[in-house]
Structure formats: C-alpha cells, structure tokens
Design a protein around this motif. Structure first.
Motif, PDB file in Angstrom:
ATOM      1  N   GLY A  64      48.987  48.566  44.055  1.00  0.00           N
ATOM      2  CA  GLY A  64      48.755  47.361  43.265  1.00  0.00           C
ATOM      3  C   GLY A  64      47.924  46.318  43.977  1.00  0.00           C
ATOM      4  N   VAL A  65      47.808  46.418  45.305  1.00  0.00           N
ATOM      5  CA  VAL A  65      47.018  45.450  46.052  1.00  0.00           C
ATOM      6  C   VAL A  65      45.533  45.569  45.714  1.00  0.00           C
ATOM      7  N   VAL A  66      45.083  46.753  45.292  1.00  0.00           N
ATOM      8  CA  VAL A  66      43.652  46.974  45.038  1.00  0.00           C
ATOM      9  C   VAL A  66      43.151  46.143  43.859  1.00  0.00           C
ATOM     10  N   PRO A  67      43.687  46.325  42.637  1.00  0.00           N
ATOM     11  CA  PRO A  67      43.141  45.544  41.515  1.00  0.00           C
ATOM     12  C   PRO A  67      43.323  44.043  41.682  1.00  0.00           C
ATOM     13  N   LEU A  68      44.390  43.611  42.352  1.00  0.00           N
ATOM     14  CA  LEU A  68      44.644  42.178  42.475  1.00  0.00           C
ATOM     15  C   LEU A  68      43.625  41.501  43.389  1.00  0.00           C
ATOM     16  N   PHE A  69      43.319  42.120  44.522  1.00  0.00           N
ATOM     17  CA  PHE A  69      42.326  41.513  45.410  1.00  0.00           C
ATOM     18  C   PHE A  69      40.908  41.667  44.854  1.00  0.00           C
ATOM     19  N   VAL A  70      40.642  42.747  44.136  1.00  0.00           N
ATOM     20  CA  VAL A  70      39.343  42.878  43.476  1.00  0.00           C
ATOM     21  C   VAL A  70      39.184  41.777  42.434  1.00  0.00           C
ATOM     22  N   MET A  72      40.675  38.842  42.392  1.00  0.00           N
ATOM     23  CA  MET A  72      40.488  37.575  43.088  1.00  0.00           C
ATOM     24  C   MET A  72      39.046  37.422  43.570  1.00  0.00           C
ATOM     25  N   GLY A  73      38.479  38.491  44.120  1.00  0.00           N
ATOM     26  CA  GLY A  73      37.111  38.433  44.608  1.00  0.00           C
ATOM     27  C   GLY A  73      36.117  38.114  43.511  1.00  0.00           C
ATOM     28  N   PHE A  74      36.264  38.742  42.360  1.00  0.00           N
ATOM     29  CA  PHE A  74      35.343  38.480  41.252  1.00  0.00           C
ATOM     30  C   PHE A  74      35.528  37.071  40.686  1.00  0.00           C
ATOM     31  N   LEU A  75      36.772  36.601  40.632  1.00  0.00           N
ATOM     32  CA  LEU A  75      37.018  35.234  40.148  1.00  0.00           C
ATOM     33  C   LEU A  75      36.371  34.205  41.079  1.00  0.00           C
ATOM     34  N   VAL A  76      36.492  34.426  42.377  1.00  0.00           N
ATOM     35  CA  VAL A  76      35.886  33.522  43.357  1.00  0.00           C
ATOM     36  C   VAL A  76      34.366  33.527  43.221  1.00  0.00           C
ATOM     37  N   GLY A 255      46.776  34.922  44.901  1.00  0.00           N
ATOM     38  CA  GLY A 255      45.389  34.558  45.163  1.00  0.00           C
ATOM     39  C   GLY A 255      44.538  34.621  43.909  1.00  0.00           C
ATOM     40  N   ALA A 256      44.745  35.647  43.095  1.00  0.00           N
ATOM     41  CA  ALA A 256      43.996  35.764  41.844  1.00  0.00           C
ATOM     42  C   ALA A 256      44.337  34.614  40.900  1.00  0.00           C
ATOM     43  N   LEU A 257      45.616  34.274  40.837  1.00  0.00           N
ATOM     44  CA  LEU A 257      46.024  33.154  39.996  1.00  0.00           C
ATOM     45  C   LEU A 257      45.426  31.843  40.507  1.00  0.00           C
ATOM     46  N   GLY A 258      45.419  31.657  41.833  1.00  0.00           N
ATOM     47  CA  GLY A 258      44.831  30.453  42.410  1.00  0.00           C
ATOM     48  C   GLY A 258      43.338  30.370  42.155  1.00  0.00           C
ATOM     49  N   ALA A 259      42.623  31.508  42.292  1.00  0.00           N
ATOM     50  CA  ALA A 259      41.180  31.524  42.033  1.00  0.00           C
ATOM     51  C   ALA A 259      40.888  31.222  40.569  1.00  0.00           C
ATOM     52  N   LEU A 260      41.722  31.740  39.669  1.00  0.00           N
ATOM     53  CA  LEU A 260      41.558  31.453  38.238  1.00  0.00           C
ATOM     54  C   LEU A 260      41.752  29.968  37.953  1.00  0.00           C
ATOM     55  N   VAL A 279      36.198  43.024  33.060  1.00  0.00           N
ATOM     56  CA  VAL A 279      35.527  44.324  32.928  1.00  0.00           C
ATOM     57  C   VAL A 279      35.110  44.843  34.299  1.00  0.00           C
ATOM     58  N   ASP A 280      34.494  43.975  35.113  1.00  0.00           N
ATOM     59  CA  ASP A 280      34.056  44.392  36.452  1.00  0.00           C
ATOM     60  C   ASP A 280      35.236  44.810  37.317  1.00  0.00           C
ATOM     61  N   THR A 281      36.350  44.071  37.203  1.00  0.00           N
ATOM     62  CA  THR A 281      37.553  44.429  37.972  1.00  0.00           C
ATOM     63  C   THR A 281      38.054  45.810  37.573  1.00  0.00           C
ATOM     64  N   GLY A 282      38.065  46.084  36.265  1.00  0.00           N
ATOM     65  CA  GLY A 282      38.497  47.396  35.794  1.00  0.00           C
ATOM     66  C   GLY A 282      37.611  48.519  36.295  1.00  0.00           C
TER      67      GLY A 282
END
Length: 435
Positions: A64-70, A72-76, A255-260, A279-282
C-alpha cells in the motif's frame, strides 16, 4: 540439464529480451514461468506457483505504500511546489558564485523530499530552472547538466520509489531505508553544491557568463509563504516515520492528504488537475505492481534453480572478499545502467545478490543505499540515461543536443561515484541515523 543450467539459460534469455525492447515485467514473468516449467516439468505447477507469487505480493500490507507515495508525488508536482522550492532555494543562494546552479540543486533536494521520483524532478526543473539560468548567462550545457545531475536526488532522499521497491524485494523495513537515505542524500546534495561553487571560482567559463539575477527577489513574508508548507509536509511525513508515529504506509496516506490540502489552499489544484493526478497515479501504480509481481516470480524461479546459492558458492571458492564483490557488483550495476532503467536493474540483480550479501553478514539496509546510488548513476550515463532523455524531450530545443546534456551531467555522475565510494567505506553515513 540441471536446474542450475536452466537458471543460467533463463537469466540470459531474459537479459536478451529486455535489451531487444520487451517490457521488463513481461520478460521477467514469461522467463520465470518457462524456467519453473522446465525445472519442475509441469506447466500447471508453474502456473500455480506464479499465481501464488502474484497474490502474496499484492495482498501484502506494505504494498500500500506504493500508490500512496506516488499519489503524494503527483499532487505535489501539480500544486506548484516545484516552483516554490526553486524560488526559496534561489533566494538563499542567489548572491554566491554559481548561485542559480546551487539553488537548483537545493530545490531538487527539497522537491525530492516530497516526491521521491527522479523523472518528475527532471521534468519540473527543466521547465523552471533551465530557462532561468540561461537568461542569466549560464551555458545551456551547464544549465541542463545541473538539472540532470541534481534530479537523481529524487531516488535517494526519502521518500524514494526505488527504496520502496528495494524494501519490498528484500523484505526490509521501508522506514529504516528512508532514514538511511537521509545522510547520503544530504552528502550528495552538498557535493553537488560545493562542486558548482568551486567550478565557478576556478573555472568560471565552464558555467558560461553567469550574472547575479536581478529579478526574483522576494520578501521575507513571501519566502515564508512559499517555504513553510514544504517544510511542514516534509516534517509531517518523515518526522512521523522517524518518530514512530506513523508506519510508512500511514505516512504515505497522511502525506497525500497533506499535499491535497496544500494544493487546494494554494488554489493550484482544480478538479481537472485532480483527475489527471488520479489517472497518472493509477497508471504508475499499475506499472510498479506488475514489476513487483514479476520480481517475485523471478525470485522464486531463482530459488528453485539454485542459481543464487551457486553464485554464492562460487564467490566462496574464489576467496573473494566483501570489498572485491561489492566493487564488481557496482561495476555491473553501472554498466547495466547504460542500457536499462533503474527498476529493471534492481529487479534483475538484487534477488541474485541477496544470498551472497547475507553470507557476508552485510547490513541489507546499507546495501540498499549502495545499490540505489549505483543504479542512479545509470540515469546520467549514455546511451540510456533516462533523465537526460526526459530533459531533452521536455526542453524541446533543437540547439541543445543530447550530447550537450550528457557532457553537462558528467561531473555530477563523477560526484555520485565519489559519494558512493564514501558510503561503501563508511557505512555509518547511511546507518548512523537508524535508531
């Protein structure tokens, strides 16, 4: 044929298929299936083993760490924090020689600490930093070389997708890997920055004819407005992991929630941008998912063939010490980096080398950092050099050739090699912060 012979043939076939252009995950899956089939003599058994490898991988909590950090990266990236990081770093270093170059390194280090993707850093700062440096007298070769070189910080300074991939492959603690990446990441950023300043003093023509930028001066209030959200997000994610408040998976979600939230508050993240991010995250998560499944299949095929054990026995019989084995491994990784991408190298070599490193009683967290630095050198070396190709395609300037970017990035590759040797010689650089 013995299982060992089959393992060697399958490994060679897989390398040939990858070099011919087959997708790495497909090559790994197909060759692993055929290898198990030949070793066990049953396609049904091979299919069942491959299915079990896939289900075990995806059902793991730590995947689960993979999609969440991906995410976050795209949101940032979409929320404009790359521009904010560049403005802050530029303000800090604008008055020193080579200040825009040093600022670009600093901005990449900051951006790396909230994205973890080298390619994203290369694309973002090609648009932001290269035009700014060229307007202020820096040569195109130096400007693009700085962006190419410093973009590799994204895979070393946590959170890093390569460290996550290594942690899943070797079943090591991802939080410890993140912490271990901090020291070498800071050391590498310092090496880049000091190298630029020294070059600006003793060989200024290498940089072009740089001028102190007149535009871009920002007030202290604006500096805080741009810098504080970035610092807050870094502290939230890495501080939570380091302090034992979050697991890496939970930190990715937070982190993803914070970036959002930051993107919404900055009004840079609308519904269309959010849809693009999802879409990019998926797409990226699916690609990584297939890679990890393929790696697990490949690892099980290797175990059945006895290839890693045979390789370890060869090392023992040849009486090669740890230092010699590490140097040979690093040379192979860098050589493969001239032809393959980072994840492919790790997927192929790490399962093969793991039993050897365990036999030497090596700290696998430290070995992961060594591997990532060596792999990242390949992002800057021809003919593959994926970061260089990303910069070239993003810049879209016919007057700046791939050769120019490779030449500009060469000093940074040498600096990475020097830092790698320091980490090999002094493992405490990587492991000193781990509690």
């Amino acid at each position: 044929m013995t299982p060992f012979d089959i393992g060697l043939i399958v490994l060679a076939a897989m390398l040939v298929l990858v070099l011919l252009g087959m997708t790495v995950s497909i090559a790994l899956m197909a060759c692993s299936f055929v290898g198990v089939w030949l070793i066990r003599g049953s396609p049904d058994l091979a299919a069942n083993l491959m299915a079990l490898a896939a289900s075990d991988t995806i059902s793991s909590y730590f995947f689960g760490v993979v999609p969440l950090f991906v995410l976050m990266g795209f949101l940032v990236s979409e929320s404009g924090m790359g521009r904010d990081a560049f403005d802050v770093a530029n303000q800090m270093f604008r008055r020193i020689r080579g200040g825009l170059g040093v600022g670009t390194v600093g901005a990449n280090a900051i951006f790396a600490a909230i994205t973890g993707v080298s390619i994203a850093s290369a694309a973002v700062f090609t648009k932001i930093a290269v035009p700014q440096m060229m307007r202020n007298g820096y040569s195109p070769r130096f400007a693009t070389g700085v962006v190419a070189g410093s973009s590799v910080l994204g895979m070393l300074i946590p959170p890093s997708l390569l460290l996550i991939l290594y942690g899943i492959l070797t079943e090591q603690n991802i939080g410890d890997l993140f912490i271990a990446g901090i020291g070498p990441g800071i050391l590498l950023a310092l090496a880049f920055g000091i190298g630029i300043v020294v070059t600006a003093i003793f060989a200024p023509r290498t940089l072009g004819n740089p001028q102190i930028p007149e535009e871009g001066e920002i007030s202290r209030a604006n500096l805080l407005r741009k810098g504080l959200p970035i610092v807050a997000l870094i502290v939230l994610v890495l501080g939570g992991i380091y302090g034992g408040i979050f697991t890496p998976v939970e930190a990715g979600g937070i982190g993803a929630l914070g970036a959002l939230a930051l993107g919404i508050m900055k009004r840079t993240l609308g519904l269309r941008a959010l849809g693009r991010v999802l879409v990019d995250t998926g797409l990226v998560t699916a690609a990584i998912c297939f890679l990890i499944i393929a790696a697990q299949m490949y690892s099980r095929m290797l175990a059945l063939s006895g290839l890693p054990a045979g390789f370890g026995a060869f090392v023992i019989d040849a009486e090669l010490g740890l230092t010699m084995v590490l140097l040979l491994y690093i040379l192979v990784v860098i050589a493969m980096g001239m032809m393959l991408d980072s994840s492919s190298i790790m997927l192929i070599l790490v399962p093969l080398m793991m039993p050897v490193m365990v036999g030497f009683d090596v700290d696998l967290i430290w070995f992961g950092i060594v591997t990532v630095i060596a792999v990242e050198i390949g992002l800057l070396t021809p003919p593959f050099g994926i970061s260089v190709y990303v910069i070239k395609s993003t810049l879209d300037d016919p007057f700046i050739t791939l050769g120019d970017i490779f030449i500009g990035a060469a000093p940074f590759a040498l600096a990475m090699l020097a830092v790698l040797m320091l980490v090999v010689a002094f493992p405490v650089i990587a492991t000193g912060l781990i509690p």
